[in-house]
Design an enzyme around this catalytic site. Structure first.
Site, short mmCIF file in Angstrom:
data_model
loop_
_atom_site.label_atom_id
_atom_site.label_comp_id
_atom_site.label_asym_id
_atom_site.label_seq_id
_atom_site.Cartn_x
_atom_site.Cartn_y
_atom_site.Cartn_z
N GLU A 259 0.86 -1.16 0.01
CA GLU A 259 0.05 -0.07 -0.01
C GLU A 259 0.67 1.21 -0.03
OE1 GLU A 259 -2.75 -0.54 3.42
OE2 GLU A 259 -4.07 -1.77 2.14
N GLU B 217 7.01 -21.77 8.11
CA GLU B 217 7.62 -20.60 8.99
C GLU B 217 8.58 -21.47 10.33
OE1 GLU B 217 4.62 -20.40 13.06
OE2 GLU B 217 3.59 -19.98 11.04
#
Length: 309
Positions: free
Chosen positions: A95, A126
């Protein structure tokens, strides 16, 4: 802590000691509540996030200054995360480009498992310290590395911070766990202590809310420090659609007090560059001189000051 074997050996029952994983005594009857009662309980817990984030702001301010210095000198900011934490980093970085016309590759988000893990959870990735080390291979001297891990112990994030430490670049950790295991690998440790989740261990809830707040606050402050705003206006916004083109006109009207016709004319003369148009209108300088001032100063306020001395 610098090896994947060590990281893996630490997993298991120790998770029960992490503040984000324990059961919340306030919601033991969660599945017995009415639907409204469930939503109220979630909302009650969410209310702790802003106060928790408030406590990390002094450390975050130091990180923002370090990141602004790095970017101003050609460096980059890297986010590393997995699961919800990694996805939040992806959103924040993406963004910045349309909101602040930030060049691609200045704030880079790395997510365990890559793009395929954004849509479909690939949780086992992860757990790889080595994957974090590998994904951090593109980090170079002059960059800043920020790990995002609600639990404060995600091996993927640890590997990335480990690699950054080897390069001697500034490192940071955004977490919601008290005494995070990865803390020693970070120069800037930001613990937004949100405590136990309403649904035990579901850190996509208030921990995720706190992490989004930390990321938004950090990146917005960074953009302000880099001169991409004027007052509280987004003067670097990239007008890629009709809504944003209309917004640039409104921003120029707000900043200068001039009417729509004058602002549209100034924008056209500036080739649609809002910052150039704004500097031109505020100083009375032509578009060419205003553009040179913006390019040299790096921001509207500094450009205006340079033309009005």
């Amino acid at each position: 802590m610098s090896s994947e074997n060590h990281a893996s050996a630490q997993l298991g029952s120790a998770w029960l000691d992490i503040s984000t994983e324990v059961r919340n005594p306030r919601t033991l009857d969660l599945d017995q509540r009415t639907t409204l009662g469930i939503l109220e309980a979630l909302n009650d817990e969410d209310r702790t996030a802003p106060d928790a984030v408030r406590q990390v702001l002094p450390v975050m301010a130091l990180l923002v200054e370090a990141a602004a210095h790095a970017v101003a000198n050609g460096g980059r900011v890297h986010y590393f995360g997995a699961g919800t934490s990694g996805r939040l980093g992806i959103i924040d970085a993406a963004e910045l480009m349309p909101t602040f016309n930030l060049a691609e590759g200045v704030v880079i988000a790395h997510h365990a498992g890559g793009s395929k893990a954004l849509i479909r959870a690939v949780e086992n990735l992860e757990d790889s310290w080595g994957a974090g080390l590998a994904d951090a291979a593109e980090v170079r001297a002059g960059d800043v590395v920020i790990g995002i891990a609600a639990s404060g112990r995600t091996p993927y994030v640890g590997g990335a911070l480990d690699r950054a430490r080897q390069l001697g670049v500034p490192t940071a950790l955004m977490t919601c766990a008290v005494n995070p295991e990865l803390g020693p690998l970070a120069d800037f440790v930001m613990v937004a202590d949100t405590g136990a989740e309403a649904l035990a261990g579901s850190t996509r809830l208030k921990a995720g809310t706190a992490q989004k707040m930390m990321l938004n606050s950090f990146s917005t402050a960074l953009m302000i420090r880099l001169g991409k705003t004027w007052s509280n206006l987004m003067v670097s916004v990239l007008a890629t659609n009709e809504k944003l083109r209309a917004r640039t006109v409104r921003i120029l009207m707000e900043a200068t007090g001039q009417d729509e016709e004058h602002c549209r004319t100034a924008l056209a003369a500036a080739g649609g560059d809002l910052k150039v148009a704004l500097v031109s209108m505020l100083t009375g300088s032509g578009p060419a001189r205003s553009r040179d001032a913006v390019d040299a100063a790096g921001g509207v306020r500094a450009a205006v000051e340079s033309l009005t001395v």
